[in-house]
Design a protein around this motif. Structure first.
Motif, PDB file in Angstrom:
ATOM      1  N   ASN A 192       0.841  -1.205   0.000  1.00  0.00           N
ATOM      2  CA  ASN A 192       0.000   0.000   0.000  1.00  0.00           C
ATOM      3  C   ASN A 192       0.876   1.256   0.000  1.00  0.00           C
ATOM      4  O   ASN A 192       2.110   1.201   0.062  1.00  0.00           O
ATOM      5  CB  ASN A 192      -0.967  -0.030   1.176  1.00  0.00           C
ATOM      6  CG  ASN A 192      -0.244  -0.180   2.507  1.00  0.00           C
ATOM      7  OD1 ASN A 192       0.970  -0.013   2.565  1.00  0.00           O
ATOM      8  ND2 ASN A 192      -0.965  -0.497   3.544  1.00  0.00           N
ATOM      9  N   LYS A 193       0.236   2.381   0.004  1.00  0.00           N
ATOM     10  CA  LYS A 193       0.916   3.680  -0.097  1.00  0.00           C
ATOM     11  C   LYS A 193       1.763   3.992   1.127  1.00  0.00           C
ATOM     12  O   LYS A 193       2.838   4.556   1.041  1.00  0.00           O
ATOM     13  CB  LYS A 193      -0.105   4.798  -0.297  1.00  0.00           C
ATOM     14  CG  LYS A 193      -0.693   4.792  -1.680  1.00  0.00           C
ATOM     15  CD  LYS A 193      -1.712   5.896  -1.817  1.00  0.00           C
ATOM     16  CE  LYS A 193      -2.345   5.905  -3.241  1.00  0.00           C
ATOM     17  NZ  LYS A 193      -3.304   7.004  -3.417  1.00  0.00           N
ATOM     18  N   ILE A 194       1.288   3.576   2.286  1.00  0.00           N
ATOM     19  CA  ILE A 194       1.979   3.862   3.562  1.00  0.00           C
ATOM     20  C   ILE A 194       3.315   3.119   3.591  1.00  0.00           C
ATOM     21  O   ILE A 194       4.350   3.692   3.974  1.00  0.00           O
ATOM     22  CB  ILE A 194       1.105   3.476   4.768  1.00  0.00           C
ATOM     23  CG1 ILE A 194      -0.117   4.389   4.833  1.00  0.00           C
ATOM     24  CG2 ILE A 194       1.887   3.590   6.095  1.00  0.00           C
ATOM     25  CD1 ILE A 194      -1.264   3.845   5.659  1.00  0.00           C
ATOM     26  N   ASP A 195       3.318   1.898   3.174  1.00  0.00           N
ATOM     27  CA  ASP A 195       4.545   1.086   3.191  1.00  0.00           C
ATOM     28  C   ASP A 195       5.577   1.673   2.227  1.00  0.00           C
ATOM     29  O   ASP A 195       6.791   1.711   2.534  1.00  0.00           O
ATOM     30  CB  ASP A 195       4.252  -0.355   2.797  1.00  0.00           C
ATOM     31  CG  ASP A 195       3.421  -1.050   3.884  1.00  0.00           C
ATOM     32  OD1 ASP A 195       3.582  -0.646   5.098  1.00  0.00           O
ATOM     33  OD2 ASP A 195       2.670  -1.980   3.572  1.00  0.00           O
ATOM     34  N   ILE A 196       5.109   2.140   1.065  1.00  0.00           N
ATOM     35  CA  ILE A 196       6.002   2.745   0.067  1.00  0.00           C
ATOM     36  C   ILE A 196       6.647   4.004   0.648  1.00  0.00           C
ATOM     37  O   ILE A 196       7.838   4.262   0.500  1.00  0.00           O
ATOM     38  CB  ILE A 196       5.244   3.056  -1.243  1.00  0.00           C
ATOM     39  CG1 ILE A 196       4.822   1.731  -1.931  1.00  0.00           C
ATOM     40  CG2 ILE A 196       6.091   3.881  -2.222  1.00  0.00           C
ATOM     41  CD1 ILE A 196       3.689   1.877  -2.919  1.00  0.00           C
ATOM     42  N   PHE A 197       5.815   4.790   1.392  1.00  0.00           N
ATOM     43  CA  PHE A 197       6.299   6.058   1.983  1.00  0.00           C
ATOM     44  C   PHE A 197       7.362   5.772   3.032  1.00  0.00           C
ATOM     45  O   PHE A 197       8.401   6.427   3.080  1.00  0.00           O
ATOM     46  CB  PHE A 197       5.095   6.809   2.567  1.00  0.00           C
ATOM     47  CG  PHE A 197       5.461   8.126   3.169  1.00  0.00           C
ATOM     48  CD1 PHE A 197       5.811   9.224   2.368  1.00  0.00           C
ATOM     49  CD2 PHE A 197       5.468   8.272   4.549  1.00  0.00           C
ATOM     50  CE1 PHE A 197       6.146  10.401   2.941  1.00  0.00           C
ATOM     51  CE2 PHE A 197       5.801   9.458   5.119  1.00  0.00           C
ATOM     52  CZ  PHE A 197       6.147  10.552   4.316  1.00  0.00           C
ATOM     53  N   LYS A 198       7.127   4.758   3.831  1.00  0.00           N
ATOM     54  CA  LYS A 198       8.082   4.373   4.874  1.00  0.00           C
ATOM     55  C   LYS A 198       9.405   3.935   4.267  1.00  0.00           C
ATOM     56  O   LYS A 198      10.493   4.306   4.766  1.00  0.00           O
ATOM     57  CB  LYS A 198       7.517   3.222   5.736  1.00  0.00           C
ATOM     58  CG  LYS A 198       6.511   3.683   6.743  1.00  0.00           C
ATOM     59  CD  LYS A 198       5.988   2.477   7.536  1.00  0.00           C
ATOM     60  CE  LYS A 198       4.962   2.899   8.561  1.00  0.00           C
ATOM     61  NZ  LYS A 198       4.449   1.763   9.333  1.00  0.00           N
ATOM     62  N   LEU A 199       9.349   3.185   3.192  1.00  0.00           N
ATOM     63  CA  LEU A 199      10.542   2.693   2.517  1.00  0.00           C
ATOM     64  C   LEU A 199      11.351   3.850   1.940  1.00  0.00           C
ATOM     65  O   LEU A 199      12.589   3.900   2.052  1.00  0.00           O
ATOM     66  CB  LEU A 199      10.146   1.701   1.404  1.00  0.00           C
ATOM     67  CG  LEU A 199      11.291   1.013   0.669  1.00  0.00           C
ATOM     68  CD1 LEU A 199      12.073   0.075   1.589  1.00  0.00           C
ATOM     69  CD2 LEU A 199      10.734   0.204  -0.517  1.00  0.00           C
ATOM     70  N   PHE A 200      10.649   4.796   1.348  1.00  0.00           N
ATOM     71  CA  PHE A 200      11.283   5.976   0.795  1.00  0.00           C
ATOM     72  C   PHE A 200      12.026   6.758   1.862  1.00  0.00           C
ATOM     73  O   PHE A 200      13.171   7.189   1.661  1.00  0.00           O
ATOM     74  CB  PHE A 200      10.217   6.854   0.111  1.00  0.00           C
ATOM     75  CG  PHE A 200      10.759   8.133  -0.442  1.00  0.00           C
ATOM     76  CD1 PHE A 200      11.527   8.154  -1.629  1.00  0.00           C
ATOM     77  CD2 PHE A 200      10.525   9.333   0.230  1.00  0.00           C
ATOM     78  CE1 PHE A 200      12.024   9.343  -2.100  1.00  0.00           C
ATOM     79  CE2 PHE A 200      11.025  10.512  -0.268  1.00  0.00           C
ATOM     80  CZ  PHE A 200      11.783  10.557  -1.436  1.00  0.00           C
ATOM     81  N   ILE A 201      11.397   6.904   3.030  1.00  0.00           N
ATOM     82  CA  ILE A 201      12.010   7.648   4.148  1.00  0.00           C
ATOM     83  C   ILE A 201      13.256   6.908   4.625  1.00  0.00           C
ATOM     84  O   ILE A 201      14.292   7.543   4.903  1.00  0.00           O
ATOM     85  CB  ILE A 201      10.994   7.838   5.293  1.00  0.00           C
ATOM     86  CG1 ILE A 201       9.946   8.865   4.879  1.00  0.00           C
ATOM     87  CG2 ILE A 201      11.686   8.299   6.604  1.00  0.00           C
ATOM     88  CD1 ILE A 201       8.693   8.851   5.729  1.00  0.00           C
ATOM     89  N   PHE A 202      13.190   5.624   4.734  1.00  0.00           N
ATOM     90  CA  PHE A 202      14.324   4.812   5.183  1.00  0.00           C
ATOM     91  C   PHE A 202      15.521   4.984   4.264  1.00  0.00           C
ATOM     92  O   PHE A 202      16.662   5.194   4.706  1.00  0.00           O
ATOM     93  CB  PHE A 202      13.898   3.346   5.286  1.00  0.00           C
ATOM     94  CG  PHE A 202      14.985   2.416   5.678  1.00  0.00           C
ATOM     95  CD1 PHE A 202      15.432   2.360   7.007  1.00  0.00           C
ATOM     96  CD2 PHE A 202      15.610   1.610   4.733  1.00  0.00           C
ATOM     97  CE1 PHE A 202      16.450   1.520   7.336  1.00  0.00           C
ATOM     98  CE2 PHE A 202      16.632   0.764   5.077  1.00  0.00           C
ATOM     99  CZ  PHE A 202      17.062   0.709   6.403  1.00  0.00           C
ATOM    100  N   ILE A 203      15.280   4.936   2.956  1.00  0.00           N
ATOM    101  CA  ILE A 203      16.349   5.058   1.959  1.00  0.00           C
ATOM    102  C   ILE A 203      16.988   6.444   2.055  1.00  0.00           C
ATOM    103  O   ILE A 203      18.189   6.609   1.992  1.00  0.00           O
ATOM    104  CB  ILE A 203      15.812   4.781   0.531  1.00  0.00           C
ATOM    105  CG1 ILE A 203      15.430   3.293   0.395  1.00  0.00           C
ATOM    106  CG2 ILE A 203      16.839   5.154  -0.550  1.00  0.00           C
ATOM    107  CD1 ILE A 203      14.450   3.001  -0.740  1.00  0.00           C
ATOM    108  N   PHE A 204      16.117   7.455   2.232  1.00  0.00           N
ATOM    109  CA  PHE A 204      16.590   8.839   2.328  1.00  0.00           C
ATOM    110  C   PHE A 204      17.506   9.007   3.545  1.00  0.00           C
ATOM    111  O   PHE A 204      18.564   9.631   3.463  1.00  0.00           O
ATOM    112  CB  PHE A 204      15.388   9.776   2.413  1.00  0.00           C
ATOM    113  CG  PHE A 204      15.761  11.213   2.581  1.00  0.00           C
ATOM    114  CD1 PHE A 204      16.274  11.978   1.516  1.00  0.00           C
ATOM    115  CD2 PHE A 204      15.641  11.808   3.829  1.00  0.00           C
ATOM    116  CE1 PHE A 204      16.622  13.278   1.705  1.00  0.00           C
ATOM    117  CE2 PHE A 204      15.999  13.114   3.996  1.00  0.00           C
ATOM    118  CZ  PHE A 204      16.494  13.874   2.954  1.00  0.00           C
ATOM    119  N   VAL A 205      17.102   8.422   4.669  1.00  0.00           N
ATOM    120  CA  VAL A 205      17.883   8.531   5.912  1.00  0.00           C
ATOM    121  C   VAL A 205      19.242   7.866   5.739  1.00  0.00           C
ATOM    122  O   VAL A 205      20.273   8.408   6.152  1.00  0.00           O
ATOM    123  CB  VAL A 205      17.107   7.915   7.099  1.00  0.00           C
ATOM    124  CG1 VAL A 205      18.006   7.757   8.335  1.00  0.00           C
ATOM    125  CG2 VAL A 205      15.908   8.765   7.452  1.00  0.00           C
TER     126      VAL A 205
END
Length: 248
Positions: A2-15
């Motif tokens: 879902n969209k929430i999981d994609i957003f979390k993954l994006f944040i992790f990669i950015f960090v």
């Protein structure tokens, strides 16, 4: 996903990428600093090597100064210690002297108090002795007065007894009575302690011899009186008795 999981993954990669970027920057900075430090240390080393001789001279001077300072400190310390010792000795001596003075003062005070007590005791003793003597004198005088009084009373009674005894034995000669002879004689004699009559004589004679003879006859008939009473403190009595012959 879902969209929430994609957003979390994006944040992790950015960090993760941001952390890696920051780590690289820090490493670079460290390398630059190291290079700079090396250059600085090289400069310093050169300067130090240049002034090595000066540093040795300064070091030697410092050593000398330290030695001088130490010697001065030692001297001052010993002087201070001596002063402290002297002061301590003086104070100790003073304390000893003060102690001795206090002890002497106490001894003096004790002696003075002892002397005062002894003098008080002596005064009391003297006053007591005086009072005792006074009492003894008073008693003695009173006793003497009493004894004198008793003696006088006893003497008076004994003299009365002698008078009565003479009056009992007295007689008027019949011839003198008939003739109307009158007179008065005074007999004197001694009476001893046991009542014995001694040394009979006339202190004054009557005008008529017959009357004098009858007076002597009275004492011959009596022969002796009773012994002195115990209270009569005499060894002998000298008696004068008048004997009257009057026609009654």
């Amino acid at each position: 996903m879902n969209k929430i999981d994609i957003f979390k993954l994006f944040i992790f990669i950015f960090v993760v990428f941001s952390h890696l970027f920051i780590f690289n920057i820090q490493i670079e900075n460290k390398n630059i600093l190291k290079n700079e430090n090396l250059s600085l240390t090289n400069v310093k080393f050169v300067n130090i090597m240049k002034s090595k001789e000066e540093a040795l001279v300064i070091k030697e001077e410092l050593k000398d100064n330290i030695k001088k300072i130490k010697n001065i400190q030692k001297k001052t310390d010993t002087a201070k210690i001596k002063k402290i010792k002297k002061h301590a000795k003086k104070t100790f001596k003073k304390q000893k002297i003060v102690k001795k003075l206090k002890e002497v003062q106490k001894i003096k005070e004790l002696k003075i108090t002892k002397k005062v007590e002894e003098s008080k005791f002596k005064i009391k003793e003297n006053s007591l002795e005086k009072n005792i003597k006074k009492i003894a004198i008073i008693k003695e005088t009173n006793r003497g007065k009493e004894e004198k009084k008793i003696n006088e009373q006893t003497l008076a009674l004994y003299m009365k007894y002698i008078h009565n005894r003479i009056e009992e034995e007295k007689f008027y000669p019949k011839i003198a009575k008939r003739m109307g002879l009158k007179g008065k004689c005074i007999l004197q004699f001694n009476v001893l302690k046991n009542g014995e009559i001694k040394n009979i004589s006339f202190y004054k004679k009557a005008s008529f011899n017959i009357l004098n003879k009858s007076a002597l006859k009275i004492l011959e008939n009596i022969n002796s009186f009773k012994p002195f009473p115990i209270n009569l403190q005499k060894e002998m009595l000298m008696i004068k008795i008048p004997i009257k012959y009057v026609k009654g």
